[in-house]
Structure formats: structure tokens, C-alpha cells
Design an enzyme around this catalytic site. Structure first.
Site, PDB file in Angstrom:
ATOM      1  NE  ARG A   3      -0.365  -8.982   1.558  1.00  0.00           N
ATOM      2  CZ  ARG A   3      -1.037  -8.842   2.692  1.00  0.00           C
ATOM      3  NH1 ARG A   3      -2.152  -9.533   2.900  1.00  0.00           N
ATOM      4  NH2 ARG A   3      -0.611  -8.033   3.636  1.00  0.00           N
ATOM      5  CG  ASP A  51      -8.566  -8.723   5.901  1.00  0.00           C
ATOM      6  OD1 ASP A  51      -7.850  -8.719   6.919  1.00  0.00           O
ATOM      7  OD2 ASP A  51      -8.501  -7.847   5.026  1.00  0.00           O
ATOM      8  CE  LYS A  86      -6.459  -4.517   4.006  1.00  0.00           C
ATOM      9  NZ  LYS A  86      -7.314  -5.190   5.019  1.00  0.00           N
ATOM     10  NE  ARG A 111      -2.292  -0.562   3.656  1.00  0.00           N
ATOM     11  CZ  ARG A 111      -2.202   0.630   4.246  1.00  0.00           C
ATOM     12  NH1 ARG A 111      -2.746   1.698   3.684  1.00  0.00           N
ATOM     13  NH2 ARG A 111      -1.580   0.770   5.399  1.00  0.00           N
ATOM     14  CB  SER A 130       1.119  -8.473  10.610  1.00  0.00           C
ATOM     15  OG  SER A 130       2.035  -9.335  10.004  1.00  0.00           O
ATOM     16  CG  HIS A 134      -8.616  -5.337   9.827  1.00  0.00           C
ATOM     17  ND1 HIS A 134      -7.310  -5.010  10.099  1.00  0.00           N
ATOM     18  CD2 HIS A 134      -8.576  -6.029   8.649  1.00  0.00           C
ATOM     19  CE1 HIS A 134      -6.516  -5.475   9.142  1.00  0.00           C
ATOM     20  NE2 HIS A 134      -7.267  -6.102   8.259  1.00  0.00           N
ATOM     21  CE  LYS A 174      -6.431 -11.392  10.857  1.00  0.00           C
ATOM     22  NZ  LYS A 174      -7.091 -10.227  10.252  1.00  0.00           N
ATOM     23  CB  THR A 175      -3.404 -16.564   9.127  1.00  0.00           C
ATOM     24  OG1 THR A 175      -3.471 -15.212   8.662  1.00  0.00           O
ATOM     25  CG2 THR A 175      -3.672 -17.508   7.973  1.00  0.00           C
TER      26      THR A 175
END
Length: 553
Positions: free
Chosen positions: A342, A271, A215, A61, A252, A234, A256-257
Site C-alpha cells: 500500500r 474511497d 478503516k 486488516r 476490488s 464506500h 474503480k480506481t
């Protein structure tokens, strides 16, 4: 929320599209994939997955080029104290809009996709994406949802949003001198990611990172939804066999994943979600997963979704900025291009999902933190005000060695676990969380997946089997009736016992050899919380009940 006449802006775009010689409207998926390959926007890997690379300035980003139009109608609803809410005046946006229209007119082909954001038709936002890149259209097909048959019941039915994405066009830097930001080399930026909430349009120029499109729309939803009494989050969401929904929030590196991919629970999404009066709903149709160092044995579902073999026209998963060899195989351990490689793929490429992507009101919410100072309890229960405070703070640690110059663990705070994408006033999101958890009797737990027995480099990371046991206990209601001890420094409630977890590690001081060092480290972290709260929210109207639950206060 006051509105201005956005239809005039949309009409200008519609009229231009009528004049364009080659507008490809809502092409089927195979046509978009085929065009992306034949237009040399990507190549086909060994598995049939699409592989693409961006210029070095588009591997992530562009937060300093991501701006919001400041208009009288909406400016009071936006937190301009947030470092991520960067304003531009209306006149500058008008220049960008005109440039975008001119760029569209210059391209030999334009792709238009009509999709929605939101699995709940009551607030699904219609989005018309206009782009010159077939690959961007494939990404939109992966990530945004098909238009439902009952869209007419959406509160946004007659208020669509337009998104113009021109990844490889560039603004004229000289034209925007003193109007957009200066780069370190003294030149003016030639890219922009801009949102006009009032005119209901977003424009991406010069950023080829596909996440810019995703985003931007997430930020738009996060602005609009509170006005409709929907809390945007989020987070990932999953549902147990008992039908109970859980939300997992974390930055990050917090796990979480890993913790969301539970074979006993069906995934709603990984997400972006909304919590309405009807329950929880995913915003998206797909996933946008980090691929660096991914291993099939650790993330089998993601690996299979991205790299399952298929004819490329039937595939459509996109790998972005990962190393690939001449034989068409990826090397996800090679980060020479970027550590931010990604993959975009539809949710239905995963096995363990709930296809409708909606669920009931969450029975449990987990806030994840990876505390590298080693002083936070492995698990704590939060009451309403405590939950609102930790939601506001969004704390985790940056680790020594992960970035140049970091020799000690560094505290990181990202409001609502997604600061760059939450434009509204912080008290709005915080109060909505408190009200909803109270109304629906939702339990909120803070789970520390970080260090125990000392800071990073001294102690060790909390064993994953214990973390999984704590998550299971929280989600299955096994911690509702245990005894708790109040921690007066961090203002959290620490359980005396947890099934499957040694009781002695639940109070972190027990795991430190030097108790004085623990107290010193704990007070230091608490003071960082207090300082950050004052800096971030000192000029915001945050209630005293929330403030008093901030560590160090």
C-alpha cells in the site's frame, strides 16, 4: 441515538497524558517524518518516499480481531447478523482499555494528533489520535483532515472521538483466554481492533497495518452518520467541468480506481464519502492505494504522487510492505512480502483534484461489477428499488486462478460494496440511498466491467474503450432518453443503444455462441443471488418491493 457518558473515558486518557513525561502534541509534519526515520520506524527510499514493513501478521486488516463493544444503548442499531459485526462485552473492553492506558504509560514518547474526519464542517468528526509511533502520526497527517476554523458548527463539535493506536504492543493471551478469539494453533489472540461507539473511543493493539487505523475510523463514521441524515458510502467521487458530481462504487478488481481517474473530471476522493443534505463530501485528506503491479503508464497520477522525487522531510508519502532494493528503488511486481502493498499520500500530491473535497448532490451513481460468468449486461439502469437491491448485494466475481482451490468463477457479495465497515442495520443504508436518489433525481447505473461472450476462460473481458464510453454516456446524461428493455431474470433495465458501444453487445445473450449455455449460466447466477439474499437478509426487515427485485426471485 441514546448516548452514555463518554467524557469519563476521555478524561481518563487526558489525565494519563498529563502524567506522561514526553507527549508530543500536534507536531508539525516535518518533525513527525524526521522522528519516524530517526526512531527506525521506516527508511527513506531513493525518491524521498518513506518505506516501512510490518510483521507478517500485519500485512492486512485483521477482520476476526476487529470487534464492537455490545452495550444496551447501541445494540439495537447494529446488525449482529453481519459476519463482520463481532461483539465483545463491556467488561472485556474495560480490560483492554486499562491495558491500553498501561501501555501508554510505559512508552518513552507519545504522539497526539488532533484532526477531523469529513470535509463538510457540518458533520466533521474531531478525532484525537494517541500513539507511540511517529509513523502512525504521519499516516494520520496524510489521511485525516486538518481541523477547520468553523468546526463549532459540526454536529460532533462537543462529541469527539479518541483513537489509541499501539501497533507493536501485544495483549497477554493468557489474560484474555475465553474472552477473545482462539487462533488455529489453540492460543488466544494477542491483538485487537475495537470500537466503542457509546464511549466514543477506538483502540488498536497489536496490528501494525496502517489501514487498521483508517478503516476503524471509516466504520465509526458509518455508524454515526445515519443518525445525522448523512449516508456514508464506500466509493470514489469526482466532478465534471459542468459541476455535476458522480459517485463510483465497486469492489476490488472492478476497475474503480481506473475509471475514477478521469482527466476530464476533478477527484473529490477515492474511497470514503458522505452524502448529506448539502451534497457529497470526502471523509479523508489522502489516499491509501494498492501498489501491487502498479505501472506509471497505467496509473500515472498515483505513481507520481507516491514516487515524485523530493527531500524526505518534504515528502511524507508512505509505502507499506513493498519490496525495495539496496539502491532505494521499489519493485511493485514482487509480492513475496504480500500482494497487499500500500501507499498513503495526501490528496494534494495529485494534480487533478478539487481541493475542498466537497461537491453537489450526485447526478449519477455507478455500481461496478466484474461479472466473470459473462451473463450480466455491460450496462443497466436501475430504478429506486433495483438500486437499493444491488446496493444491498454488492456483487462481483472472484476469478479462477486467483486463489488456491478456485477453478470456476465464484460469486462474491459485500453489502454496500464495503461490508466489513458498515455496522448499522442494512435497511437504514438502503432506505437512505433510495430516498436521496429520489429526492435529487439521481440516476443509478450498473456497469459490468467483466466478461462477455462466455464465462472467464471462454469469453473475453469487455473492452475498456466500451466501458469508458458507457461511463461517459451515463455521467453525461446520454442514456436518459434511450429505449430500455426489462430483464425479468436480473430485474434490470437494459438500454437498446449507447453512444460509442456496439448495440449487439448490450444484450449479453447475443455474444454467446451457445444460447442454451447462456440461459443455464444466467439462471445459476440468479439462484446464487437469491440464496445469498435469504442468508444475509432473511432475518432483516427488508421491504417486499426490494426483495422482489432480487435476481432469481
Amino acid at each position: 441515538m441514546e448516548t452514555i457518558n463518554f467524557k469519563e473515558t476521555h478524561k481518563k486518557v487526558d489525565e494519563l497524558l498529563k502524567e506522561c513525561k514526553n507527549v508530543i502534541n500536534n507536531a508539525d509534519r516535518k518533525r513527525l517524518i524526521g522522528d519516524a526515520v530517526s526512531n527506525s520506524e521506516c527508511m527513506v527510499s531513493k525518491s524521498g518516499t518513506l518505506a516501512t514493513w510490518t510483521h507478517p501478521d500485519s500485512t492486512g486488516r485483521s477482520p476476526k480481531d476487529t470487534v464492537v463493544v455490545k452495550r444496551p444503548e447501541s445494540q439495537i442499531h447494529i446488525d449482529w447478523n453481519s459476519p463482520n459485526n463481532l461483539p465483545i462485552p463491556e467488561r472485556v473492553f474495560d480490560m483492554v482499555f486499562e491495558d491500553a492506558l498501561n501501555f501508554i504509560g510505559e512508552h518513552s514518547r507519545i504522539y497526539v494528533n488532533d484532526r477531523v474526519i469529513g470535509a463538510d464542517s457540518n458533520y466533521a468528526l474531531p478525532v484525537k489520535t494517541i500513539t507511540n509511533q511517529a509513523l502512525t502520526s504521519v499516516f494520520v497527517d496524510n489521511m485525516f483532515r486538518p481541523v477547520p476554523s468553523d468546526l463549532d458548527k459540526s454536529c460532533f463539535y462537543d462529541k469527539p472521538f479518541y483513537l489509541i493506536a499501539l501497533p507493536y504492543n501485544k495483549l497477554d493471551s493468557a489474560k484474555y483466554e475465553w474472552k477473545l478469539r482462539k487462533l488455529p494453533n489453540g492460543k488466544t489472540t494477542d491483538k485487537i481492533v475495537v470500537m466503542d461507539f457509546d464511549r466514543r473511543i477506538g483502540i488498536v493493539i497489536g496490528s501494525a497495518y496502517l489501514g487498521s487505523v483508517k478503516k476503524l475510523m471509516f466504520t465509526v463514521m458509518n455508524y454515526y452518520l445515519p443518525f445525522e441524515n448523512v449516508l456514508p458510502l464506500h466509493c470514489s467521487a469526482n466532478e465534471g467541468k459542468d459541476g455535476k458530481t458522480a459517485l463510483i462504487l465497486g469492489l476490488s478488481g472492478t476497475g474503480k480506481t481506473t475509471l475514477s481517474a478521469d482527466p476530464t473530471r476533478a477527484l473529490l476522493g477515492d474511497d470514503e464519502h458522505g452524502w448529506s443534505e448539502e451534497g457529497v463530501a470526502n471523509f479523508e485528506n489522502g489516499c491509501y492505494a494498492k501498489m501491487i503491479n502498479i505501472k506509471p503508464e497505467k496509473e500515472p497520477e498515483i505513481f507520481k504522487a507516491v514516487l515524485h522525487p523530493d527531500y524526505y522531510l518534504n515528502h511524507g508519502a508512505i509505502v507499506e510492505n513493498a519490496m525495495i532494493y539496496p539502491n532505494g528503488e521499489f519493485d511493485f511486481d514482487d509480492e513475496r512480502l504480500t500482494p497487499n502493498s500500500r501507499a498513503s499520500y495526501p490528496l494534494n500530491f495529485l494534480d487533478n483534484i478539487k481541493p475542498c473535497s466537497t461537491g453537489g448532490h450526485p447526478s449519477s451513481i455507478l455500481f461496478l461489477t466484474a461479472d466473470a460468468t459473462g451473463v450480466l449486461p455491460p450496462i443497466s439502469k436501475l430504478d429506486r428499488n433495483q438500486a437499493m437491491l444491488w446496493f444491498l448485494m454488492g456483487y462481483t466475481s472472484k476469478l479462477a486462478g486467483t486463489e488456491t482451490g478456485i477453478v470456476e468463477p465464484e460469486s462474491t457479495f459485500s453489502r454496500f460494496f464495503g461490508q466489513p465497515f458498515m455496522p448499522s442495520l442494512p435497511k437504514v443504508y438502503a432506505k437512505m440511498l433510495g430516498d436521496k436518489m429520489e429526492e435529487h433525481n439521481t440516476s443509478v447505473y450498473l456497469i459490468n466491467t467483466g466478461w462477455s461472450g462466455g464465462k472467464f476462460g471462454v469469453g473475453k473481458r469487455i473492452d475498456l474503450k466500451y466501458t469508458r464510453a458507457m461511463v461517459e454516456a451515463a455521467l453525461e446524461g446520454k442514456l436518459k432518453d434511450v429505449e430500455y428493455e426489462y430483464d425479468p431474470l436480473f430485474h434490470v433495465n437494459v438500454p437498446a443503444s449507447c453512444p460509442g458501444v456496439p448495440s449487439e453487445i448490450l444484450n449479453p445473450i447475443n455474444t454467446w455462441k451457445d444460447k442454451d449455455e447462456f440461459v443455464k449460466a444466467a439462471k445459476k447466477l440468479a439462484s446464487e443471488f437469491s440464496e445469498h439474499f435469504d442468508k444475509a437478509y432473511g432475518r432483516n426487515d427488508i421491504s417486499a418491493e426490494i426483495k422482489m427485485n432480487c435476481p432469481g426471485k
